[in-house]
Design an enzyme around this catalytic site. Structure first.
Site, PDB file in Angstrom:
ATOM      1  N   ASN A 138      39.543  34.705  32.095  1.00 48.89           N
ATOM      2  CA  ASN A 138      39.295  35.824  32.769  1.00 48.89           C
ATOM      3  C   ASN A 138      39.531  37.181  32.540  1.00 48.89           C
ATOM      4  O   ASN A 138      40.961  37.097  32.216  1.00 48.89           O
ATOM      5  CB  ASN A 138      39.517  36.545  34.500  1.00 48.89           C
ATOM      6  CG  ASN A 138      39.039  37.293  35.183  1.00 48.89           C
ATOM      7  OD1 ASN A 138      38.559  37.901  34.554  1.00 48.89           O
ATOM      8  ND2 ASN A 138      39.033  37.670  36.123  1.00 48.89           N
ATOM      9  N   LYS A 153      39.599  40.096  32.780  1.00 48.77           N
ATOM     10  CA  LYS A 153      39.685  41.265  32.987  1.00 48.77           C
ATOM     11  C   LYS A 153      39.924  42.729  32.141  1.00 48.77           C
ATOM     12  O   LYS A 153      38.974  42.800  31.879  1.00 48.77           O
ATOM     13  CB  LYS A 153      41.126  41.297  34.132  1.00 48.77           C
ATOM     14  CG  LYS A 153      41.817  40.442  35.170  1.00 48.77           C
ATOM     15  CD  LYS A 153      42.418  39.590  35.842  1.00 48.77           C
ATOM     16  CE  LYS A 153      42.497  38.640  36.271  1.00 48.77           C
ATOM     17  NZ  LYS A 153      43.683  39.052  37.710  1.00 48.77           N
ATOM     18  N   HIS A 177      35.416  37.715  42.601  1.00 50.70           N
ATOM     19  CA  HIS A 177      37.066  37.396  42.576  1.00 50.70           C
ATOM     20  C   HIS A 177      37.724  37.861  43.221  1.00 50.70           C
ATOM     21  O   HIS A 177      37.896  39.366  44.011  1.00 50.70           O
ATOM     22  CB  HIS A 177      37.655  38.514  41.014  1.00 50.70           C
ATOM     23  CG  HIS A 177      38.355  37.432  40.437  1.00 50.70           C
ATOM     24  ND1 HIS A 177      39.320  38.215  41.384  1.00 50.70           N
ATOM     25  CD2 HIS A 177      39.014  36.840  39.861  1.00 50.70           C
ATOM     26  CE1 HIS A 177      40.406  38.053  40.703  1.00 50.70           C
ATOM     27  NE2 HIS A 177      40.215  37.163  39.666  1.00 50.70           N
ATOM     28  N   GLU A 224      40.243  40.611  43.781  1.00 47.31           N
ATOM     29  CA  GLU A 224      39.998  41.806  42.873  1.00 47.31           C
ATOM     30  C   GLU A 224      39.034  42.472  43.050  1.00 47.31           C
ATOM     31  O   GLU A 224      39.035  43.751  43.942  1.00 47.31           O
ATOM     32  CB  GLU A 224      40.293  42.199  41.393  1.00 47.31           C
ATOM     33  CG  GLU A 224      42.196  41.512  41.015  1.00 47.31           C
ATOM     34  CD  GLU A 224      42.233  41.191  40.127  1.00 47.31           C
ATOM     35  OE1 GLU A 224      41.929  40.831  38.845  1.00 47.31           O
ATOM     36  OE2 GLU A 224      43.418  39.907  39.896  1.00 47.31           O
ATOM     37  N   GLU A 237      41.457  30.601  44.550  1.00 51.20           N
ATOM     38  CA  GLU A 237      42.222  31.807  43.287  1.00 51.20           C
ATOM     39  C   GLU A 237      43.015  32.236  44.308  1.00 51.20           C
ATOM     40  O   GLU A 237      42.811  32.876  45.324  1.00 51.20           O
ATOM     41  CB  GLU A 237      41.606  32.494  42.677  1.00 51.20           C
ATOM     42  CG  GLU A 237      41.167  32.264  41.219  1.00 51.20           C
ATOM     43  CD  GLU A 237      40.914  33.397  40.392  1.00 51.20           C
ATOM     44  OE1 GLU A 237      41.232  32.824  39.503  1.00 51.20           O
ATOM     45  OE2 GLU A 237      40.819  34.275  40.727  1.00 51.20           O
ATOM     46  N   GLY A 249      48.529  36.525  38.760  1.00 58.68           N
ATOM     47  CA  GLY A 249      49.311  37.506  38.649  1.00 58.68           C
ATOM     48  C   GLY A 249      50.890  37.541  38.724  1.00 58.68           C
ATOM     49  O   GLY A 249      51.442  38.705  38.201  1.00 58.68           O
ATOM     50  N   SER A 263      48.365  31.930  38.000  1.00 63.65           N
ATOM     51  CA  SER A 263      49.255  32.436  37.058  1.00 63.65           C
ATOM     52  C   SER A 263      49.718  30.646  36.056  1.00 63.65           C
ATOM     53  O   SER A 263      50.519  29.993  36.294  1.00 63.65           O
ATOM     54  CB  SER A 263      50.909  32.234  37.937  1.00 63.65           C
ATOM     55  OG  SER A 263      50.886  33.588  38.655  1.00 63.65           O
TER      56      SER A 263
HETATM   57  P1  13P Z   1      46.633  35.181  36.411  1.00 67.77           P
HETATM   58  O1  13P Z   1      46.221  34.194  35.111  1.00 67.77           O
HETATM   59  O2  13P Z   1      46.617  36.070  35.510  1.00 67.77           O
HETATM   60  O3  13P Z   1      47.196  34.812  37.566  1.00 67.77           O
HETATM   61  O4  13P Z   1      44.972  35.732  36.822  1.00 67.77           O
HETATM   62  C1  13P Z   1      44.630  34.520  37.727  1.00 67.77           C
HETATM   63  C2  13P Z   1      42.958  34.981  38.367  1.00 67.77           C
HETATM   64  O5  13P Z   1      42.941  36.030  38.441  1.00 67.77           O
HETATM   65  C3  13P Z   1      41.578  34.591  37.235  1.00 67.77           C
HETATM   66  O6  13P Z   1      40.636  34.879  37.540  1.00 67.77           O
END
Ligand code: 13P
Length: 251
Positions: free
Chosen positions: A11, A13, A96, A98, A166, A172, A211
């Protein structure tokens, strides 16, 4: 037990522009195209999907989107429908954390997006996960069961679905879940799928995200109910993404 093909989904982002997404896609192509036995997916931002999709056309790497609108068309300024994406992507991330947090997306909306994607022949990657407060209060299992059930409301196309657990606190943060925590929750996700789908639960890939890197991926992918990873930061570095793919190929 059913053997499920491992999945490594990147992803990207809100990162990369046309030039850097091109470079990243080409490096990933070079490093991973030959690797078999893994489903490889990259999810660039909307503006670079067409470019990346063209570059990866005919390769073993699939392209996904990071979001989709639940409506077929109409007056939704700035939105992208599933039919616009079909032909460009095979998968789309929905729900997601976010988007749930910053865009106020409810599980009811996530379910509508998943169905819209499915109808257009695009595999939804439905995300679920609890916040740190929910985990600390001991309610992670009931929260995720409920969130995923609602996000799968009246979903029917079980042959074409990916679920990603997740935990919000692991995204992150550099602090991944333990493999025990991730396995426990992946099993819960699979139980939810089982309750809703009947006998399809053993064929739906359930991913862990938060992560993930080339050092810790094996701990996750070695778990009985975890079939791969949805990766953020590590998917922006071609070498690191390639390592994840190569490791996953050994499972
Ligand atoms: P990270 O791997 O940066 O922690 O992000 C995970 C994520 O949100 C994938 O959709």
């Amino acid at each position: 037990m059913t053997k499920r093909t491992p999945v490594i989904a990147g992803n990207w982002k809100m990162n990369t522009d046309i030039k850097s997404s091109r470079e990243l896609a080409l490096q990933i192509l070079e490093l991973t195209d030959e690797v078999t036995g893994v489903t490889k997916i990259v999810c660039p931002p909307f503006v670079t999907i067409a470019e990346v999709s063209e570059l990866l056309h005919g390769s073993s790497i699939q392209v996904g989107a990071q979001n989709v609108n639940s409506n077929p068309d109409g007056a939704f300024t700035g939105e992208i429908s599933a039919s616009m994406l079909s032909g460009l992507v095979n998968t789309v991330i929905v729900g997601h954390s976010e988007r749930r947090t910053y865009n106020g997306e409810s599980s009811v909306l996530v379910a509508a997006k998943a169905k819209a994607a499915s109808k257009a022949g695009i595999t939804p990657i439905i995300c679920t996960g609890e916040s740190i407060n929910i985990r600390d209060s001991g309610d992670a299992v009931s929260f995720v069961s409920h969130q995923l059930s609602e996000s799968l409301e009246s979903f029917t196309n079980w042959e074409s679905l990916i679920v990603a657990y997740e935990p919000v606190w692991a995204i992150g943060s550099g602090q991944a879940a333990t493999s025990e925590q991730a396995q426990e929750m992946a099993l819960i996700c699979r139980q939810v799928i089982r309750e809703l789908s009947g006998n399809m639960a053993d064929s739906v890939p359930v991913l862990y995200g938060g992560s993930v890197n080339s050092v810790n991926i094996s701990e996750f992918i070695g778990q009985p109910d975890i079939d791969g990873a949805l990766v953020g930061g590590s998917s922006l570095k071609a070498k690191e993404y390639s390592k994840l793919v190569h490791i996953a190929a050994t499972y």
